[in-house]
Design a protein around this motif. Structure first.
Motif, PDB file in Angstrom:
ATOM      1  N   GLN A  82       0.789  -1.217   0.022  1.00  0.00           N
ATOM      2  CA  GLN A  82       0.061  -0.167  -0.102  1.00  0.00           C
ATOM      3  C   GLN A  82       0.754   1.210  -0.093  1.00  0.00           C
ATOM      4  O   GLN A  82       0.294   2.433  -0.259  1.00  0.00           O
ATOM      5  N   TYR A  83       2.169   1.265   0.208  1.00  0.00           N
ATOM      6  CA  TYR A  83       3.088   2.130   0.186  1.00  0.00           C
ATOM      7  C   TYR A  83       3.737   2.359  -0.959  1.00  0.00           C
ATOM      8  O   TYR A  83       4.360   1.413  -1.660  1.00  0.00           O
ATOM      9  N   GLU A  84       3.770   3.471  -1.486  1.00  0.00           N
ATOM     10  CA  GLU A  84       4.671   3.682  -2.671  1.00  0.00           C
ATOM     11  C   GLU A  84       5.950   3.159  -3.317  1.00  0.00           C
ATOM     12  O   GLU A  84       6.111   2.603  -3.956  1.00  0.00           O
ATOM     13  N   PRO A  85       6.890   3.597  -2.140  1.00  0.00           N
ATOM     14  CA  PRO A  85       8.184   2.712  -2.418  1.00  0.00           C
ATOM     15  C   PRO A  85       8.156   1.269  -2.582  1.00  0.00           C
ATOM     16  O   PRO A  85       8.858   0.876  -3.369  1.00  0.00           O
TER      17      PRO A  85
ATOM     18  N   SER B 159      14.219   5.349 -13.309  1.00  0.00           N
ATOM     19  CA  SER B 159      13.042   5.728 -13.785  1.00  0.00           C
ATOM     20  C   SER B 159      12.044   6.242 -12.446  1.00  0.00           C
ATOM     21  O   SER B 159      12.207   5.772 -11.512  1.00  0.00           O
ATOM     22  N   ARG B 160      11.381   7.421 -13.114  1.00  0.00           N
ATOM     23  CA  ARG B 160      10.260   7.806 -12.148  1.00  0.00           C
ATOM     24  C   ARG B 160       9.357   6.683 -11.510  1.00  0.00           C
ATOM     25  O   ARG B 160       9.065   6.683 -10.485  1.00  0.00           O
ATOM     26  N   ASP B 161       9.038   5.616 -12.388  1.00  0.00           N
ATOM     27  CA  ASP B 161       8.326   4.602 -11.841  1.00  0.00           C
ATOM     28  C   ASP B 161       8.775   3.794 -10.876  1.00  0.00           C
ATOM     29  O   ASP B 161       8.133   3.247 -10.190  1.00  0.00           O
ATOM     30  N   TYR B 162      10.069   3.769 -10.535  1.00  0.00           N
ATOM     31  CA  TYR B 162      10.623   3.082  -9.642  1.00  0.00           C
ATOM     32  C   TYR B 162      11.318   3.908  -8.487  1.00  0.00           C
ATOM     33  O   TYR B 162      12.049   3.576  -7.779  1.00  0.00           O
ATOM     34  N   GLY B 163      10.922   5.176  -8.484  1.00  0.00           N
ATOM     35  CA  GLY B 163      11.201   6.141  -7.458  1.00  0.00           C
ATOM     36  C   GLY B 163      12.357   6.829  -7.594  1.00  0.00           C
ATOM     37  O   GLY B 163      13.082   7.497  -6.800  1.00  0.00           O
TER      38      GLY B 163
ATOM     39  N   MET C 237      16.099  10.658 -14.572  1.00  0.00           N
ATOM     40  CA  MET C 237      17.225  11.036 -15.728  1.00  0.00           C
ATOM     41  C   MET C 237      17.449  10.010 -16.551  1.00  0.00           C
ATOM     42  O   MET C 237      17.190   8.723 -16.259  1.00  0.00           O
ATOM     43  N   GLY C 238      17.953  10.340 -17.843  1.00  0.00           N
ATOM     44  CA  GLY C 238      18.165   8.974 -18.898  1.00  0.00           C
ATOM     45  C   GLY C 238      18.608   9.576 -20.254  1.00  0.00           C
ATOM     46  O   GLY C 238      19.219  11.006 -20.129  1.00  0.00           O
ATOM     47  N   ASN C 239      18.189   9.150 -21.073  1.00  0.00           N
ATOM     48  CA  ASN C 239      18.850   9.430 -22.516  1.00  0.00           C
ATOM     49  C   ASN C 239      17.427   9.440 -23.513  1.00  0.00           C
ATOM     50  O   ASN C 239      17.696   9.174 -24.561  1.00  0.00           O
ATOM     51  N   LEU C 240      16.662   9.993 -23.156  1.00  0.00           N
ATOM     52  CA  LEU C 240      15.290  10.166 -23.765  1.00  0.00           C
ATOM     53  C   LEU C 240      14.868   9.224 -24.655  1.00  0.00           C
ATOM     54  O   LEU C 240      14.494   9.338 -25.929  1.00  0.00           O
TER      55      LEU C 240
END
Length: 174
Positions: free
Chosen positions: A32-35, A124-128, A132-135
């Motif tokens: 239930q917790y985002e992380p 990725s933001r999906d993983y917290g 940043m990355g390479n578009l």
């Protein structure tokens, strides 16, 4: 992405707080917790990548399936390597940044000219992560580096693993 069989023990896929106990239940309520949910998504995506990318598993036990690009950049704490499939036309480039410092314009040698899709980014933001990355990917430059005729100019997120795969369709179109 490193060769060899992977080990994942009960509840590691969602970061259970306590050590697994044969007499206790898994702490599923943590999802239930985002992380915890983000780590579960990370592991799910990593498993999907592993299963769909023969270069990551088809030569796990032979030296033909692994090749260092650079394992000596202790100044930046970055290692990079290639995982090859059996036909050597399918491969992935893996770059690991082991510091909390991002690195922009980090160059990595690659064996083939073309467009390299960023097929996995642990930041990725999906993983917290910081996202940043390479578009989505990078074109290889005709710039000799790490003993290879081409290279990628990458943005390495902090504390991350980035995986790149040659996009054969984009490369043939160019």
């Amino acid at each position: 992405a490193h060769p060899g069989k992977k080990t994942l023990f009960m509840s590691m896929e969602f970061a259970q707080w306590s050590e697994w106990n044969v007499w206790g239940d898994l702490e599923w309520h943590l999802l239930q917790y985002e992380p915890h949910e983000q780590l579960k998504q990370f592991m799910s995506d990593l498993n999907r990548l592993y299963c769909s990318t023969p270069a990551l598993y088809s030569q796990d036990f032979g030296e033909e399936g692994f090749e260092w690009i650079d394992c000596s950049d202790n100044r930046h704490s970055v290692v990079s390597f290639i995982r090859w499939s059996k036909d050597h036309e399918d491969f992935v480039v893996v770059v690991c940044n082991f510091t909390p410092q991002p690195h922009s314009h980090y160059r990595v040698g690659v064996p083939v000219h073309g467009f390299y899709n960023e097929i996995f980014n642990s930041d990725s933001r999906d993983y917290g992560g910081s996202n940043m990355g390479n578009l989505g990917g990078k074109w290889a430059d005709e710039w000799w580096f790490h003993g290879r005729p081409y290279s990628l100019d990458l943005c390495l997120p902090p504390l991350s693993v980035s995986v790149f795969q040659l996009d054969k369709e984009k490369t043939e179109e160019a």
